[in-house]
Scaffold this motif. Structure first.
Motif, short mmCIF file in Angstrom:
data_model
loop_
_atom_site.label_atom_id
_atom_site.label_comp_id
_atom_site.label_asym_id
_atom_site.label_seq_id
_atom_site.Cartn_x
_atom_site.Cartn_y
_atom_site.Cartn_z
N THR A 97 1.02 -1.83 2.31
CA THR A 97 0.82 -0.46 1.84
C THR A 97 -0.51 -0.33 1.10
O THR A 97 -1.30 0.59 1.36
N LEU A 98 -0.79 -1.25 0.19
CA LEU A 98 -2.01 -1.17 -0.61
C LEU A 98 -3.25 -1.37 0.24
O LEU A 98 -4.20 -0.58 0.19
N TRP B 295 0.06 4.64 -8.80
CA TRP B 295 1.20 4.03 -8.11
C TRP B 295 1.46 2.63 -8.67
O TRP B 295 2.62 2.28 -8.96
N LEU B 296 0.40 1.84 -8.84
CA LEU B 296 0.57 0.50 -9.40
C LEU B 296 1.16 0.56 -10.80
O LEU B 296 2.01 -0.25 -11.16
N ASP C 36 5.38 -8.37 0.64
CA ASP C 36 4.51 -8.30 1.82
C ASP C 36 4.36 -6.86 2.29
O ASP C 36 3.28 -6.44 2.69
N GLY C 37 5.43 -6.08 2.21
CA GLY C 37 5.34 -4.66 2.57
C GLY C 37 4.46 -3.89 1.59
O GLY C 37 3.68 -3.01 1.99
N TYR D 106 -6.23 1.31 1.39
CA TYR D 106 -7.67 1.07 1.25
C TYR D 106 -8.39 1.29 2.58
O TYR D 106 -9.42 1.97 2.64
N GLN D 107 -7.85 0.73 3.65
CA GLN D 107 -8.50 0.90 4.95
C GLN D 107 -8.55 2.38 5.33
O GLN D 107 -9.57 2.87 5.83
N GLY D 108 -7.46 3.09 5.07
CA GLY D 108 -7.42 4.52 5.38
C GLY D 108 -8.42 5.33 4.57
O GLY D 108 -9.14 6.18 5.10
#
Length: 192
Positions: free
Chosen positions: A157-158, A188-189, A152-153, A162-164
């Motif tokens: 983060t992902l 990162w993935l 969930d964390g 995206y929003q950022g």
């Protein structure tokens, strides 16, 4: 025209209105969008809109429902990929592919959620949050299937990244932010 044909035509018109509402609200924002704008984009006479949606808020809710439907289509297609990491990378690649749209208007659901949160009434902000929650839940399932700690964390983060990157690409009108940050997310993935 038979009753069955009328029902089909009415359903098609309603879907056109929902799709137009999602597009126009994304481009103009909920407050600046009028029912006439949506009718024009859907190629439906303004008077006919009221048969399907009585208020502008109902059209905004329809736009959110369309965002949820589009998200279900995208995640449904990604679910066909055999591995969760590939699904997540496909999601990020989709965000990169929408870089010009994000640079011009931001994230369709995120920008609408921020706008609706500033309203004193209505509850549409909660509905926008529900659509974002659909994305978070799908991403969390992928991380959980990968067996990474704190899925969930990781999902926060992902999706937060995206929003950022959508917000920054929009604020700076720079689609390359989506490309650079999306590439970072894919790396990162790959490291997980």
């Amino acid at each position: 025209m038979t009753d069955s044909q009328r029902v089909k035509a009415a359903g098609a018109k309603r879907r056109r209105l929902m799709s137009a509402a999602a597009r126009v609200v994304h481009q103009q924002g909920a407050e600046r969008t009028t029912i006439a704008d949506i009718a024009r984009a859907a190629d439906v006479p303004v008077g006919n809109v009221y048969y399907y949606f009585k208020t502008k808020d109902e059209l905004v809710a329809a736009a959110l429902a369309e965002h949820a439907r589009q998200l279900e289509v995208v995640t449904g297609e990604l679910d066909r990929l055999p591995y969760p990491k590939e699904r997540l990378k496909g999601l990020v690649q989709g965000w990169i592919d929408q870089r010009d749209l994000a640079a011009r208007y931001g994230c369709p659901t995120g920008t609408l959620a921020a706008e609706l949160d500033k309203r004193a009434e209505g509850g549409l902000d909660v509905e926008a949050g529900r659509v974002i929650r659909l994305l978070l839940d799908w991403v969390e399932r992928q991380f959980r299937e990968m067996g990474v700690p704190d899925p969930d964390g990781q999902a926060l983060t992902l999706v937060g990244a995206y929003q950022g990157m959508s917000l920054l690409a929009n604020a700076l009108r720079d689609p390359q932010i989506m490309t650079r940050e999306g590439t970072r997310l894919i790396s990162w993935l790959d490291s997980l």
